[in-house]
Design an enzyme around this catalytic site. Structure first.
Site, PDB file in Angstrom:
ATOM      1  N   HIS A  56       0.830  -1.211   0.000  1.00  0.00           N
ATOM      2  CA  HIS A  56       0.000   0.000   0.000  1.00  0.00           C
ATOM      3  C   HIS A  56       0.861   1.257   0.000  1.00  0.00           C
ATOM      4  O   HIS A  56       2.043   1.237   0.362  1.00  0.00           O
ATOM      5  CB  HIS A  56      -0.920   0.000   1.226  1.00  0.00           C
ATOM      6  CG  HIS A  56      -0.179   0.020   2.535  1.00  0.00           C
ATOM      7  ND1 HIS A  56       0.390   1.157   3.062  1.00  0.00           N
ATOM      8  CD2 HIS A  56       0.100  -0.975   3.417  1.00  0.00           C
ATOM      9  CE1 HIS A  56       0.975   0.877   4.198  1.00  0.00           C
ATOM     10  NE2 HIS A  56       0.820  -0.415   4.443  1.00  0.00           N
TER      11      HIS A  56
ATOM     12  N   GLU B 116      -1.869  -7.042   7.384  1.00  0.00           N
ATOM     13  CA  GLU B 116      -0.574  -6.994   8.063  1.00  0.00           C
ATOM     14  C   GLU B 116      -0.608  -7.910   9.289  1.00  0.00           C
ATOM     15  O   GLU B 116      -1.679  -8.325   9.755  1.00  0.00           O
ATOM     16  CB  GLU B 116      -0.291  -5.541   8.474  1.00  0.00           C
ATOM     17  CG  GLU B 116       1.047  -5.269   9.150  1.00  0.00           C
ATOM     18  CD  GLU B 116       2.232  -5.667   8.302  1.00  0.00           C
ATOM     19  OE1 GLU B 116       2.598  -6.874   8.347  1.00  0.00           O
ATOM     20  OE2 GLU B 116       2.806  -4.796   7.626  1.00  0.00           O
TER      21      GLU B 116
END
Length: 215
Positions: A11, A84
């Site tokens: 990202h 994550e």
């Protein structure tokens, strides 16, 4: 049989990335630089064939994936397994604050003790081994479900690290001595359930355009 191509993307930048504050599962949006990076990433990939776009369900990854999808009018599937690592009680803290509040656990983390527990916070933390198994299994599962196709998976720095280690057969205990860059393009092949690395850390698209003197 032709391999599945996986374009694995981290990202764009968030304010917490910039200040070294640990995000984990905390849902932080892209900052202005991250939005610029996502737009540049989308432009860089515009000419490439992509069959499917999948992102983590955390908004920093989802916003990045949505930028890529907009240029080609494609839907984005969300997968929480591409999140994550969950860092439990470390989440939301600066690295310096983690070291101060949890010196023993911080030292184990920095020493890459892959089964060392972290303190719980709003969520129960994952060990690095648990996270690695989750992230790699998710990538392989998507690839196997779409044999011979090209997938863009938008995830997080830790997920990229896991894929890199899996592809190169690196021990989980070794230091992370390779870059994991925001909005980078990283390419893998998947064949017979095994990842192989094609290219790593493409970020040329993020450089400011250099205008010649006639522009």
């Amino acid at each position: 049989m032709s391999p599945t191509t996986i374009i694995l993307i981290r990202h764009g930048e968030t304010a917490w990335n910039a200040e070294r504050r640990l995000q984990g599962h905390i849902d932080i949006a892209l900052n202005d630089e991250g939005l610029r990076q996502a737009s540049a990433l989308a432009e860089a990939l515009e000419g490439e064939h992509i069959d499917l776009i999948v992102s983590s369900d955390l908004q920093r990854a989802a916003q990045t994936a949505d930028a890529v999808a907009r240029t080609r009018s494609m839907p984005v599937q969300r997968d929480p397994l591409l999140r994550e690592r969950c860092f439990g009680g470390f989440e939301g803290l600066l690295y310096a604050e983690i070291e101060q509040r949890f010196p023993v656990e911080f030292a184990a983390w920095q020493a890459r003790e892959i089964d060392a527990p972290m303190p719980s916070g709003a969520r129960v933390a994952e060990t690095f081994r648990q996270f690695y198994q989750r992230a790699v299994a998710a990538i392989i599962q998507w690839g196997r479900a779409h044999p011979g196709q090209t997938l863009a998976l938008v995830a997080h720095g830790g997920v990229l690290e896991c894929a890199y280690r899996a592809a190169l057969g690196l021990s989980l205990e070794t230091p992370r001595d390779f870059p994991v860059l925001n909005a980078s393009i990283n390419r893998f092949h998947l064949l017979d359930g095994k990842l192989s690395l094609v290219s790593w850390g493409e970020v040329g698209h993020l450089q400011p355009r250099v205008l010649d003197e006639l522009n």
